[in-house]
Design a protein around this motif. Structure first.
Motif, PDB file in Angstrom:
ATOM      1  N   HIS A 317      48.977  41.775  35.558  1.00  0.00           N
ATOM      2  CA  HIS A 317      48.357  40.446  35.786  1.00  0.00           C
ATOM      3  C   HIS A 317      48.678  40.058  37.303  1.00  0.00           C
ATOM      4  O   HIS A 317      49.619  40.712  37.797  1.00  0.00           O
ATOM      5  N   LEU A 523      41.723  44.791  38.278  1.00  0.00           N
ATOM      6  CA  LEU A 523      41.476  43.620  38.163  1.00  0.00           C
ATOM      7  C   LEU A 523      41.726  42.812  39.467  1.00  0.00           C
ATOM      8  O   LEU A 523      42.602  43.052  40.393  1.00  0.00           O
ATOM      9  N   THR A 525      40.916  39.357  42.118  1.00  0.00           N
ATOM     10  CA  THR A 525      40.820  37.751  42.045  1.00  0.00           C
ATOM     11  C   THR A 525      40.553  37.332  43.580  1.00  0.00           C
ATOM     12  O   THR A 525      41.100  37.995  44.480  1.00  0.00           O
ATOM     13  N   GLN A 573      36.674  30.295  41.957  1.00  0.00           N
ATOM     14  CA  GLN A 573      37.860  31.382  41.624  1.00  0.00           C
ATOM     15  C   GLN A 573      36.852  32.285  40.945  1.00  0.00           C
ATOM     16  O   GLN A 573      36.381  32.137  39.873  1.00  0.00           O
ATOM     17  N   THR A 575      36.812  36.581  39.757  1.00  0.00           N
ATOM     18  CA  THR A 575      37.467  37.546  38.983  1.00  0.00           C
ATOM     19  C   THR A 575      36.494  38.613  38.461  1.00  0.00           C
ATOM     20  O   THR A 575      35.422  38.350  38.125  1.00  0.00           O
ATOM     21  N   ARG A 577      36.522  42.329  36.931  1.00  0.00           N
ATOM     22  CA  ARG A 577      37.433  43.124  36.002  1.00  0.00           C
ATOM     23  C   ARG A 577      36.747  44.641  35.543  1.00  0.00           C
ATOM     24  O   ARG A 577      35.273  44.464  35.540  1.00  0.00           O
TER      25      ARG A 577
END
Lengths: 597, 460
Positions: A317, A523, A525, A573, A575, A577
């Motif tokens: 994470h 991942l 961000t 925001q 993200t 993935r």
């Protein structure tokens, strides 16, 4: 060649789209009505590329919504374009056409497309393009079509130009063509358009004769999203057929070593996948896109499978810390790849790795790079970019750069390894200082501090000398953004460009020492507003840089920088993935949209 | 450049008779029926004293006459070509050089200076800064620190049309110069002779005006010089305060005193004025001592105020003699910046980062002159590689349709019916003979290309 009226019709449709973006929100009607029948019925099973826009009204809502209008208003160049005489002229033309249809253009377009739009490319020689537009009201479609045809003919008559639209009849249906590369007809209340009259006739024949349809194909049906809640847009491609039909276009060059090491498994998948699909959803405050690339029937190769995490493992994470700008979080067994390097890389790259092995051996006490350096580093890698506390910096650099850090897990069974890393860090800084002494570059001062019980090894650049009284001060060099440092905390190693970020990471890792893994291989961000803040902080510098790079004057350069900041704020925001399983790899982009102002 | 054409085609065969008549040469140019204030003279003034000018600037000066035009050249315009007031423009340009310029190393510095030259309200000041950059040639290749180079060029700009005496004294303490000449540590026991040698040979007197003994003695006066972390320091413990004899004078001289001795030499003003003659008048003609003497005298009498000889040259009858035209080869920077200014490629202008690369390909990398003697200049600017680079640079400007529309430029100045004639008048005026003029035809773009790549256009 497209005739004048054909170009005008296309321009008109484009203009209508742009006009909606600038139209007052209150004048827009919400999307109503349902599909008058699936457009995919017009496509045959030999379709190799398929795309559908199931709810055009919703797309129009987004395009004309406050958020996008706000973004356009925040971008000086777009606001100027909307005020330009050319755009105003276009707007008048659009209003003329709308007037003849007794509607507004936004209502008109919604009505014309509310049943959806389908686009397909069928396998044929030449490939057959089929576009199907399903209106809310077939009668309105007929009237709109008739009006546009009349306008085109009227325009041609006034200019003494030849007949712009030719008409024909095929099995009782009227077909229209504005050029050799376009033909369309109104069939069962839908607009069906193809890339030639011959292609259109084939579509009509199949439709009237009840020929095989794409919708009858199980391969297609199994992949099409559930009809109860279809995405805003969905597309699908038979990559295996496309590869066979046009091998030249799909023949890719051997990826370079860097691309192979970063993206190896995914590059192989793109070269061998049988099919791929994509979906896009766009709500008021969220934009998401998913690309699914199927695994080939024979599965992934053994070497490429090393890029992917085993069941239950995945990228870590993102670390939560103040001022975070962006992160890259990756599951990667570097040791397994090192062992397979001969299968992955060309000889010249292997030669480079051999040099790296030797170079690293010098710093790591003559040890093997793979077993002694990569193996103890584990498989959870994180790269973090964060805003720095510039006010606390002395001296404060003129160009304000973010801090970067690499965080990687350490093998608990190799307790001596962190110490070795610390020695390597100090050795490298010593070498840097030796080089600096030769070139006259400022040296780094080594130091150490303890933060929350963790020892940080760090280095800072000497402050520049004070200028003489009669001497204008120069800018504080960008090097003062950097205070390289390392630390080991909770079984993780931190290598950071800045002491401040190292401290923040120690705090964050101590707050959450055992973070769960995600189900993703990769991942990423990004925090758009925070990145926009960085742009704002460096606004003057970016303006000046833009002047040199693009030759702009100050005003134009400021406009470019404002545009960049507005786009980043809109990004919100984001993200990205990438996850991999036995059947497919999936790339998902999710953007919680921000306010451009 | 046109196939088969040589540079010789553009150079006038006859030298000016005024070169042999100093009194008439340096008297003021007064327009007359035989020597009118015409377009070729106005364009010549801008080409030599700044960079090629726009059509509007040429027309304005044609109307205003020589006095007002030359005053404007000497004093600068009130606003820059981007429309900003001159002082505001200077502040912005200083920030540009201090920020992304210095941060970008040699390429950044070059780009920021080119940007300044393109828009400057004071082209003569930039030309003179370039003159001093060539005179006190210092290269970033050895100095390394871009900020030191920026500060040196700032000094050259500040003094470009001011006191050479101040410039000479200050340059002796300039860290970039001292690093360039390996003179960062000159101690009493081991005086470094590099700076003392160059200050006599290259900066003030020229060869043959001093002895080796003068250099050794002067070097003692420059001891105590130290550069630490990019800053000049004087270390009194390492200064040799003993008696020295330099050029026949004896005393406990320091660096400033040596500068005064050099400035007192009549050969100093003559040496500098010969260079100014070559810079503004002719690279082809070797001026006689008699021709240089009035200039040198005026320079010395003004306490080395550089504006004085420069103004004297620009106002002179010799300067406006048609036989003086095209007796210099444009340097790559003059060629590039002049073309951009004349063609009004300003909003936006070109990427000056790319322009700096183009100038380097043409043989002139700003901030990196090839040696202590600066650039060779003159015919050395032209060889097969650099002439190709010039053509490529000119054609790249013409092909950049986002930034430049030759038809629109000709039309804006009322010459849409004769674009070829417009580009001849704008760029080369009377340089072409009738046979060449016949060949300048076609669309505005084609005509502009023919003019820009002609041998005549490479000359100033």
């Amino acid at each position: 060649m497209t005739s004048t009226i054909g170009r005008r019709a296309i321009a008109t449709i484009s203009a209508a789209t742009v006009l909606w973006l600038s139209a007052p929100r209150g004048t827009l009607a919400s999307a109503e009505g349902g599909p008058a029948g699936p457009g995919s019925d017009f496509l045959g099973p030999e379709t190799v590329v398929y795309a559908e826009l199931s709810r055009p009204g919703e797309l129009l809502d987004r395009l004309t919504g406050d958020r996008l209008r706000g973004l356009l208003n925040a971008i000086p160049a777009s606001a100027e374009a909307l005020d330009s005489p050319q755009f105003q002229e276009l707007r008048q033309l659009v209003e003329l056409i709308a007037g003849r249809l007794d509607t507004t253009w936004d209502d008109g377009l919604r009505s014309l497309t509310s049943g959806g739009i389908v686009l397909g490319v069928e396998e044929a020689d030449p490939p057959r393009l089929v576009l199907v537009v399903i209106p809310e009201d077939p009668a309105f479609l007929e009237r709109a079509h008739e009006t546009l045809v009349d306008l085109a003919r009227e325009d041609a008559r006034q200019k003494g130009a030849p007949e712009p639209i030719s008409e024909d009849n095929h099995r009782g249906l009227t077909t229209y063509s504005v050029s050799d590369e376009e033909a369309h007809a109104l069939i069962d209340g839908k607009l069906v358009l193809s890339n030639s009259l011959e292609a259109l006739r084939a579509v009509i024949d199949r439709h009237l004769d009840g020929g095989d349809r794409l919708t009858d194909s199980p391969f297609f049906s199994e992949r099409k999203p559930d009809g109860s809640e279809p995405p805003l847009a969905w597309a699908y491609a038979r990559v295996d057929r496309l590869r066979e039909l046009d091998p030249g276009r799909f023949a890719s060059e051997e990826p370079d070593a860097g691309a192979m090491l970063l993206l190896g498994a995914w590059l192989e998948l793109l070269q061998e996948t049988p099919w791929a699909s994509a979906r896009v959803d766009w709500s008021e405050d969220r934009l998401s896109a998913v690309l699914t690339v199927a695994t080939p029937p024979k599965g992934r190769s053994e070497v490429m499978a090393r890029f992917l995490p085993p069941e239950g493992a995945g990228a870590p994470h993102p670390i939560a810390l103040p001022g975070r700008l962006a992160t890259i979080n990756l599951w990667r067994d570097q040791m397994a790849l090192w062992e397979a390097r001969a299968d992955l890389l060309p000889p010249e790259a292997l030669q480079g790795l051999a040099q790296l092995d030797s170079f690293a051996g010098t710093f790591f006490g003559g040890r093997d790079f793979g077993d002694s350096v990569l193996a103890p580093l584990g498989d959870r890698w994180q790269l973090v970019a964060a805003m720095q506390d510039f006010d606390a910096m002395d001296p404060e650099p003129a160009l304000k750069l973010p801090a970067f850090a690499l965080v990687v897990g350490l093998d608990a069974d190799r307790p001596e390894f962190p110490q070795r890393l610390r020695v390597v860090f100090q050795s490298i800084l010593g070498l840097v200082n030796l080089g600096a002494a030769e070139t006259g570059a400022p040296p780094l001062m080594l130091g150490a501090e303890t933060h929350e019980g963790v020892t940080i090894s760090t280095a800072t650049f000497m402050a520049p000398p004070e200028p003489a009284d009669d001497e204008p001060a120069g800018e504080v060099h960008a090097r003062h953004n950097f205070s390289p440092s390392i630390a080991e905390v909770e079984g993780r190693f931190i290598l950071s460009s800045s002491l401040g970020l190292t401290r923040s990471l120690i705090d964050a890792i101590q707050d959450d020492p055992e973070p769960q893994s995600t189900d993703a291989t990769l991942l990423m961000t990004a925090d758009g507003p925070a990145l926009a803040g960085l742009v704002e902080l460096n606004r003057e510098r970016l303006v000046l840089q833009n002047m040199l790079e693009r030759g702009n004057d100050r005003t134009a350069a400021e406009r470019d920088v404002e545009t960049l900041a507005a786009l980043l704020r809109s990004l919100g925001q984001a993200t990205l993935r990438v996850s991999d399983d036995d059947d497919a790899s999936t790339l998902s982009l999710d953007v919680q949209l921000g306010d451009p102002r | 450049m046109e196939a088969g054409a040589s540079l010789d085609r553009g150079i006038p065969m006859q030298s000016s008779p005024l070169l042999n008549d100093p009194d008439r040469a340096w008297c003021r140019f007064e327009p007359s029926g035989e020597e009118p204030w015409d377009l070729p003279r106005v364009a010549h003034l801008h080409r030599r004293a700044g960079f090629s000018a726009s059509w509007d600037a040429l027309q304005r000066d044609l109307g205003d006459g020589p006095e007002a035009s030359i005053d404007r050249i000497l004093d600068g315009e009130p606003s820059a070509l981007d429309g900003s007031p001159a002082a505001e423009f200077d502040r912005l340009m200083d920030a540009l050089a201090r920020g992304p310029g210095a941060a970008g190393g040699a390429a950044g510095l070059q780009a920021s200076w080119l940007y300044r030259m393109i828009h400057t309200p004071h082209p003569l000041r930039e030309r003179m800064t370039l003159f001093w950059h060539d005179h006190f040639a210092t290269s970033i290749e050895k100095v390394g620190d871009p900020d030191l180079m920026r500060r040196q060029v700032d000094l050259l700009r500040r003094c470009s049309l001011g006191s050479f005496a101040e410039l000479l004294r200050t340059i002796a303490r300039d860290p970039a110069m001292l690093i360039w000449l390996d003179a960062t540590e000159s101690k009493r026991q081991h005086p470094n002779e590099n700076y003392a040698r160059e200050v006599m040979e290259l900066f003030t007197l020229g060869r043959g005006q001093y002895t080796e003994r003068d250099i050794q003695e002067a070097a003692r006066a420059f001891t105590g010089t130290v550069v630490v972390r990019g800053r000049y320091r004087h270390d009194p413990r390492q200064f040799d305060d003993g008696e020295k004899t330099v050029l026949g004078r004896t005393g406990r001289f320091d660096g400033d005193a040596i500068a005064d001795i050099l400035l007192d030499q009549p050969s100093c003003a003559r040496f500098l004025c010969r260079k100014l003659f070559s810079w503004f008048v002719s690279e082809v003609d070797e001026p006689s001592d008699a021709l240089i003497e009035p200039l040198a005298l005026a320079y010395r009498d003004s306490d080395y105020d550089t504006r004085v000889p420069v103004a004297m040259i620009l106002r002179s009858r010799l300067f406006f003699d048609p036989a003086i035209r095209r007796r210099r080869v444009k340097s790559p920077v003059e060629f590039a910046v002049g073309t951009i200014r004349a063609l009004e490629i300003l909003a936006p202008t070109v990427s000056t980062q790319e322009l700096a690369e183009a100038c380097t390909r043409m043989g002139q990398a700003l901030y990196a002159p090839p040696s202590v003697a600066g650039w060779d200049g003159g015919p050395a600017w032209i060889n097969t590689a650099t002439i190709l680079a010039r053509s490529n640079a000119a054609l790249a400007l013409l092909d950049d349709r986002r930034r430049f529309d030759p038809e629109a430029l000709a039309s804006r100045h009322g010459r849409s019916d004769d674009p070829a004639g417009f580009f001849v008048d704008l760029l080369v005026q009377d340089a072409f003979g009738p046979d060449v003029l016949d060949r300048i035809r076609g669309s505005a773009r084609e005509a502009a290309a023919l003019v820009l790549t002609s041998p005549e256009y490479q000359l100033s």
